[in-house]
Design an enzyme around this catalytic site. Structure first.
Site, short mmCIF file in Angstrom:
data_model
loop_
_atom_site.label_atom_id
_atom_site.label_comp_id
_atom_site.label_asym_id
_atom_site.label_seq_id
_atom_site.Cartn_x
_atom_site.Cartn_y
_atom_site.Cartn_z
N GLY A 155 19.28 23.84 23.59
CA GLY A 155 18.66 25.12 23.22
C GLY A 155 17.15 24.95 23.25
N ARG A 238 21.91 18.41 12.16
CA ARG A 238 22.59 18.66 10.90
C ARG A 238 23.47 17.48 10.55
NH1 ARG A 238 19.59 21.91 9.59
NH2 ARG A 238 19.89 24.04 8.84
N GLU A 267 23.90 15.11 2.22
CA GLU A 267 22.54 15.08 1.70
C GLU A 267 22.38 16.04 0.52
OE1 GLU A 267 20.80 16.22 5.60
OE2 GLU A 267 19.90 17.87 4.51
N HIS A 285 15.29 14.75 5.82
CA HIS A 285 15.35 16.12 6.37
C HIS A 285 13.96 16.78 6.42
CE1 HIS A 285 18.35 19.63 7.04
NE2 HIS A 285 17.23 19.85 7.70
C1 DGY Z 1 16.36 24.33 9.86
O1 DGY Z 1 15.51 25.21 10.05
O2 DGY Z 1 17.55 24.54 10.09
C2 DGY Z 1 15.86 23.03 9.37
O3 DGY Z 1 16.87 22.09 9.26
C3 DGY Z 1 15.16 23.23 8.05
O4 DGY Z 1 14.26 22.21 7.88
#
Ligand code: DGY
Length: 321
Positions: A155, A238, A267, A285
């Site tokens: 993407g 993720r 997490e 993160h």
């Molecule tokens: C998102 O925007 O999905 C990121 O993981 C947040 O930091």
């Protein structure tokens, strides 16, 4: 009467000021993590919420908030929200696409370089006073330049990661739901391949897919076994896309060389197995965490919330009517 909204985490002052012009805002500027009970209590009389990926907006919460009309996430990913439950009540759900792509691509590159060149391990070695002088085989790393980069999920962020690879003269292969076509592939010098070929050929496997039931444990023991023993896995997408237990086992046994991780299955809880490994670079993160980008994300979420609360169509609605 202004619509009442909850902002679940601390935000920048300018974002709060913008919200307060149009809305009655209850905000959590102390940034104390809200338990699900506290979230439910505070949201029960609100018309809208600006929330983060640390807040679970599930069906039970939606049912307990009869006035709720908008859920505006400060993130591009929204797997913390039960979108179907929101849609069933015609609650608008929004995210923050676009504003964090370059910053997240930078962090992916930081993880690639740090992991390949064993930077955190090297720094610990210095800090621990272990350095007694130069020697030929000292902390030998892996070359990034001219290596093969395999991107899973091409993407916007995936494409930006690929663009950075041009400067390192890497071969870029990618896997996606479908090929992107020559107009996107040619300038990036990127080639579509099947997942098996990507895992078998890439020196760096970079994951850039959203989390869903379809991508849960996309990388587990079987996939790790298909990778080169010299390969490096990077996940700043993720937690849960990778089976952490399988990865810890693979890293410990040398099935792959190393991993760079910004996200984890449970997490903020970290599997202690990661801490015992030298061949993993860990980050909490922070993929999108620069001041400019986090401000842009919060402002985007705020604009979505104000639009939804004032009868406009929010720019980043993810569940169109
Ligand atoms: C998102 O925007 O999905 C990121 O993981 C947040 O930091």
């Amino acid at each position: 009467m202004k619509p009442k909204v909850l902002v679940t985490r601390e935000v920048f002052d300018e974002v709060l000021a913008y919200l307060q012009e149009a809305l009655e805002v209850e905000s959590n500027q102390d940034d104390l993590a809200l338990s699900s009970e506290e979230l439910r209590r505070r949201l029960s009389d609100k018309d809208g919420v600006m929330c983060a990926l640390t807040d679970r907006i599930d069906a039970g919460l939606v049912a307990a908030c009869p006035r709720l009309k908008a859920v505006c996430n400060i993130a591009v990913g929204y797997n913390n929200i039960d979108v179907a439950a929101c849609s069933a009540r015609d609650i608008v759900v929004t995210n923050t696409p676009g504003v964090l792509d370059e910053t997240t691509a930078d962090l992916v590159w930081a993880l690639m370089l740090a992991t390949a060149r064993r930077l955190t391990e090297a720094e610990a070695y210095l800090r621990n006073g272990q350095w007694t002088g130069w020697y030929l085989k000292q902390i030998l790393g892996t070359d990034v330049h001219h290596a093969t980069l395999g991107i899973v999920g091409m993407g916007r962020i995936g494409q930006m990661i690929a663009r950075r690879a041009l400067g390192f003269e890497m071969e870029v292969i990618y896997h996606n739901r479908s090929p992107l076509g020559p107009a996107i592939e040619a300038p990036l010098k990127a080639r579509y391949v099947g997942m098996d070929e990507l895992l078998a050929r890439a020196d760096f496997v970079v994951l850039q897919v959203p989390y869903s039931s379809a991508t849960r444990h996309l990388i587990g023991a079987a996939e790790l076994a298909r990778m080169k023993s010299s390969a490096i896995l990077i996940n700043a997408a993720r937690g849960g896309v990778v089976d952490d237990a399988a990865l810890i086992d693979a890293l410990g046994r040398g099935v792959i060389r190393a991993a760079g991780l910004d996200v984890f299955e449970n997490e903020p809880k970290l599997d202690p197995g990661f801490l015992a490994l030298k061949n993993v670079v860990l980050a909490p993160h922070i993929g999108s965490s620069t001041r400019v980008t986090r401000l842009a994300m919060a402002m985007t979420a705020a604009r979505n919330l104000v639009a939804a609360m004032t009868g406009e169509i929010p720019p980043n609605r993810v569940n169109p009517k």
